[in-house]
Scaffold this active site. Structure first.
Site, PDB file in Angstrom:
ATOM      1  N   HIS A 186      77.528  61.533  68.269  1.00 17.37           N
ATOM      2  CA  HIS A 186      77.886  60.877  69.548  1.00 17.37           C
ATOM      3  C   HIS A 186      78.870  61.717  70.074  1.00 17.37           C
ATOM      4  CE1 HIS A 186      75.340  57.999  70.891  1.00 17.37           C
ATOM      5  NE2 HIS A 186      76.397  57.299  71.541  1.00 17.37           N
ATOM      6  N   ARG A 224      77.441  64.098  72.306  1.00 16.28           N
ATOM      7  CA  ARG A 224      76.533  63.531  73.363  1.00 16.28           C
ATOM      8  C   ARG A 224      77.598  63.070  74.483  1.00 16.28           C
ATOM      9  NH1 ARG A 224      71.754  61.328  74.464  1.00 16.28           N
ATOM     10  NH2 ARG A 224      71.431  59.353  75.330  1.00 16.28           N
ATOM     11  N   TYR A 262      78.917  56.880  79.013  1.00 15.16           N
ATOM     12  CA  TYR A 262      79.186  58.091  78.534  1.00 15.16           C
ATOM     13  C   TYR A 262      80.093  58.960  79.385  1.00 15.16           C
ATOM     14  CZ  TYR A 262      75.608  57.509  75.111  1.00 15.16           C
ATOM     15  OH  TYR A 262      74.830  57.055  73.888  1.00 15.16           O
TER      16      TYR A 262
END
Length: 191
Positions: free
Chosen positions: A136, A139, A171
């Site tokens: 992650h 990401r 994000y």
């Protein structure tokens, strides 16, 4: 109070990928995985679920089954990613009857079910402090890079396979440089 970043800086992404620089089976596999995570912002299950038939070298396309959208998403196959995938598949991937691209390096030679430890193991020696040390983090790095490159939240969300803008905002919250520039803006006496 400062918190640890969720995303790697792009220089750190390059350093991370460089930890898998040899032509060994494990390094070739891991380099391909790291590049898919960083360039396409894939989820770990999207990487482990990638099948040989999803890579179209001739058509230069990569088909990813987006878990949250429950449908495939087609990407252009970036040349550097295409090259490492081709080398891994042709030279290092064991000859097994499974359609999945990424196969474990030890017996039994079965498709990988998780990649957290691949990323975490390669991050440890780099001394990079992160809130999350697994896939992650890449990401988040992808989303932060796309934001820094001027893409809109909608474009970033489409790239990451999101269904909502709220998901994308999570994000991209780590654009501290831009936030600092806004905070330092001089209003020249305006009240």
């Amino acid at each position: 109070m400062d918190t640890l970043p969720f995303a790697l800086g792009w220089d750190d992404v390059r350093r991370l990928i460089a930890t898998a620089a040899s032509d060994s089976e494990i390094d070739l596999r891991d380099r391909a995985i790291l590049m898919l995570l960083a360039v396409y912002g894939l989820r770990h299950r999207e990487v482990t679920g990638l099948r040989l038939e999803d890579i179209d070298f001739g058509g230069q396309q990569l088909r990813i089954w987006r878990l949250k959208r429950r449908q495939p998403q087609v990407y252009p196959l970036i040349p550097s990613v295409a090259e490492i995938l081709r080398v891994y598949i042709e030279q290092a991937r064991p000859s097994v009857g499974f359609p999945e691209v990424f196969i474990g390096a030890r017996a039994p030679r079965v498709p990988l079910s998780g990649i957290y430890e691949i990323v975490a193991r390669r991050l440890r020696p780099l001394g990079i402090e992160l809130a999350h040390r697994g896939p992650h983090a890449l990401r988040h790095a992808c989303a932060s890079k796309l934001l820094a490159d001027g893409m809109t939240l909608q474009q970033i969300g489409d790239h990451l396979g999101h269904r909502s803008a709220e998901s994308t905002a999570i994000y991209t919250k780590v654009d501290l440089t831009a936030l600092r520039e806004i905070g330092e803006f001089d209003l020249e006496g305006l009240q």
